[in-house]
Design an enzyme around this catalytic site. Structure first.
Site, PDB file in Angstrom:
ATOM      1  N   ARG A 121       0.870  -1.188   0.000  1.00 20.30           N
ATOM      2  CA  ARG A 121       0.000   0.000   0.000  1.00 20.30           C
ATOM      3  C   ARG A 121       0.896   1.224   0.000  1.00 20.30           C
ATOM      4  O   ARG A 121       1.558   1.512   0.985  1.00 20.30           O
ATOM      5  CB  ARG A 121      -0.870  -0.033   1.265  1.00 20.30           C
ATOM      6  N   HIS A 127      -3.803   4.696   4.721  1.00 16.96           N
ATOM      7  CA  HIS A 127      -4.886   3.707   4.884  1.00 16.96           C
ATOM      8  C   HIS A 127      -6.193   4.261   4.305  1.00 16.96           C
ATOM      9  O   HIS A 127      -6.859   3.616   3.519  1.00 16.96           O
ATOM     10  CB  HIS A 127      -5.041   3.374   6.369  1.00 16.96           C
ATOM     11  N   TYR A 159       4.153   6.520  10.930  1.00 17.73           N
ATOM     12  CA  TYR A 159       4.564   5.147  11.240  1.00 17.73           C
ATOM     13  C   TYR A 159       5.326   4.457  10.118  1.00 17.73           C
ATOM     14  O   TYR A 159       5.992   3.465  10.334  1.00 17.73           O
ATOM     15  CB  TYR A 159       3.335   4.296  11.598  1.00 17.73           C
TER      16      TYR A 159
HETATM   17  C1  LIG Z   1     -14.322  -5.565  12.962  1.00 16.50           C
HETATM   18  C2  LIG Z   1     -13.491  -4.334  12.710  1.00 16.50           C
HETATM   19  N1  LIG Z   1     -12.519  -4.005  13.571  1.00 16.50           N
HETATM   20  C3  LIG Z   1     -11.754  -2.901  13.326  1.00 16.50           C
HETATM   21  C4  LIG Z   1     -12.008  -2.103  12.254  1.00 16.50           C
HETATM   22  C5  LIG Z   1     -11.164  -0.858  11.997  1.00 16.50           C
HETATM   23  N2  LIG Z   1     -10.325  -1.092  10.816  1.00 16.50           N
HETATM   24  C6  LIG Z   1     -10.652  -0.591   9.615  1.00 16.50           C
HETATM   25  S1  LIG Z   1      -9.556  -1.024   8.432  1.00 16.50           S
HETATM   26  C7  LIG Z   1      -8.598  -1.876   9.516  1.00 16.50           C
HETATM   27  C8  LIG Z   1      -7.333  -2.554   9.068  1.00 16.50           C
HETATM   28  C9  LIG Z   1      -7.559  -3.614   8.042  1.00 16.50           C
HETATM   29  O1  LIG Z   1      -6.341  -4.044   7.505  1.00 16.50           O
HETATM   30  P1  LIG Z   1      -6.268  -5.094   6.352  1.00 16.50           P
HETATM   31  O2  LIG Z   1      -7.178  -6.245   6.649  1.00 16.50           O
HETATM   32  O3  LIG Z   1      -4.838  -5.409   6.120  1.00 16.50           O
HETATM   33  O4  LIG Z   1      -6.908  -4.351   5.083  1.00 16.50           O
HETATM   34  P2  LIG Z   1      -6.365  -3.064   4.292  1.00 16.50           P
HETATM   35  O5  LIG Z   1      -6.972  -1.871   4.950  1.00 16.50           O
HETATM   36  O6  LIG Z   1      -4.876  -3.072   4.376  1.00 16.50           O
HETATM   37  O7  LIG Z   1      -6.874  -3.232   2.923  1.00 16.50           O
HETATM   38  C10 LIG Z   1      -9.152  -1.807  10.798  1.00 16.50           C
HETATM   39  C11 LIG Z   1      -8.553  -2.431  11.993  1.00 16.50           C
HETATM   40  C12 LIG Z   1     -13.070  -2.471  11.392  1.00 16.50           C
HETATM   41  N3  LIG Z   1     -13.373  -1.780  10.289  1.00 16.50           N
HETATM   42  N4  LIG Z   1     -13.786  -3.595  11.636  1.00 16.50           N
END
Ligand SMILES: Cc1ncc(C[n+]2csc(CCOP(=O)(O)OP(=O)(O)O)c2C)c(N)n1
Ligand SMILES: [Mg+2]
Length: 348
Positions: free
Chosen positions: A249, A253, A262
């Site tokens: 990425r 985010h 970070y």
């Molecule tokens: C159940 C839940 N817990 C926490 C969050 C907050 N949150 C949003 S995105 C994220 C990280 C996800 O990372 P990843 O699975 O690697 O996907 P990426 O964003 O890198 O595509 C978190 C913790 C959420 N949306 N849903």
């Protein structure tokens, strides 16, 4: 190029030149969309946007491996896959602007984008079980390959959720035609991959659930497409599979995130952090498959398409604020009813 990690090396695999050019055009189109969406968000056009910059090869390659009849269970990050599957850019923009319908003509087989992490995986496996029942197979043992395979998209961070493990377990036990497509982009917001799991890889987790997994170079669209195509062949026969697509990425985010607080790229190899469009375009030029100016021409065409898409999106009336409460419950619980009333009063 064409690196399939931990499996057969597909370096020597021949490819169709026209196809290879189409993949590049689609990646350039995805990049143009991402940049435009980011700039629209900065202008207040939509409240937030999750960019996928750097993940274009992975998403476009995976989308190209899917058939029209297959189903995608996406997340907020997989918009490049959606565009490559045929969702009009106008619809993706409108969704980010608060329109409930993602796919106005329902021509693309998509489930709604999941924002709660990993919840889509259980829906995908349930859908795969239904596909088996429809074929008269309770626990796998399919006599005919599934007409529709199910592709469950997830991020690296999603693998720490209980839902991921439950979905993997059911997929293995019920031999569902589900491909878990895990895009390991190195980060879950600010959490790097090495803090996410102590496993050697994400792909290896499949073994614990009785099926196979493997890693692919997610910055090489030809490798991703070929690997996912091969995985989908097995999936259709009722063998689930976990693909770990290794990519990076490049951006924040979401537009609410500040990665300078970070981010340290030093931990990731150059083939992952290097821009996939630059790398693939250079490769195709070396192979004599595209000429100088190909990327620029593709970008111009994409910008033209986007201009029309933005105009079409702007021509739509703004959605009613109260609609954010629709489609969540059949009957809204009292607390949400009160919240909706308060919101409507403030808007007035
Ligand atoms: C159940 C839940 N817990 C926490 C969050 C907050 N949150 C949003 S995105 C994220 C990280 C996800 O990372 P990843 O699975 O690697 O996907 P990426 O964003 O890198 O595509 C978190 C913790 C959420 N949306 N849903
Ligand atoms: Mg991630």
């Amino acid at each position: 190029m064409h690196r399939v990690i931990g499996e057969r090396d597909v370096d020597e695999t021949p490819f169709d030149e026209e196809d290879a050019r189409d993949l590049l055009s689609e990646m350039v189109r995805a990049r143009a969309f991402d940049e435009r969406a980011l700039s629209l968000q900065r202008q207040g056009w939509m409240s937030g946007y999750p960019p996928y910059r750097g993940q274009e090869a992975s998403q476009v390659g995976a989308a190209a491996a899917m058939r029209e009849a297959d189903w995608l269970f996406p997340t907020y990050r997989s918009n490049a896959m959606q565009l490559a599957r045929g969702v009009p850019p106008r619809d993706v923009l409108l969704f980010r602007r608060g329109f409930a319908e993602f796919n106005s003509d329902h021509a693309v087989r998509n489930f709604p984008q999941a924002v709660p992490i990993a919840t889509q995986l259980l829906h995908a496996v349930g859908f795969g079980m239904a596909e088996n029942y429809g074929a008269g197979a309770m626990v796998g043992e399919r006599e005919t390959p599934a007409e529709s395979a199910v592709v469950a998209y997830l991020g690296d961070g999603a693998t720490s959720e209980g839902d991921f493990h439950e979905a993997m377990n059911f997929a293995g036990v019920f031999e569902t035609p589900v491909l878990f497509f895990c895009e390991n982009n190195g980060w879950a917001i600010s959490m790097p991959r090495e803090r996410q799991t102590a496993s050697d890889s994400i792909a290896v987790k499949a073994e614990a659930y009785g099926f196979e997994g493997g890693q692919v170079d997610g910055n090489d669209p030809l490798a991703v497409r070929e690997y996912v195509e091969r995985a989908l062949e097995r999936v259709r026969a009722g063998e689930p599979f976990l693909v770990e697509s290794l990519t990076y990425r490049q951006g924040p985010h979401t537009t609410s995130d500040d990665p300078s607080r970070y981010e340290d790229r030093a931990g990731y190899p150059e083939w992952r952090t290097r821009d996939p469009i630059e790398r693939y375009a250079e490769y195709l030029r070396e192979q004599g498959v595209v000429e100088e100016g190909f990327v620029e021409a593709a970008r111009e065409a994409a910008d033209e398409e986007l201009k029309a898409a933005v105009e079409a999106a702007e021509a739509e009336p703004t959605p009613e604020p109260g609609t954010v409460f629709d489609h969540v419950y059949e009957d809204l619980p009292p607390r949400l009813r009160a919240q909706r009333a308060e919101l409507l009063e403030r808007v007035d």
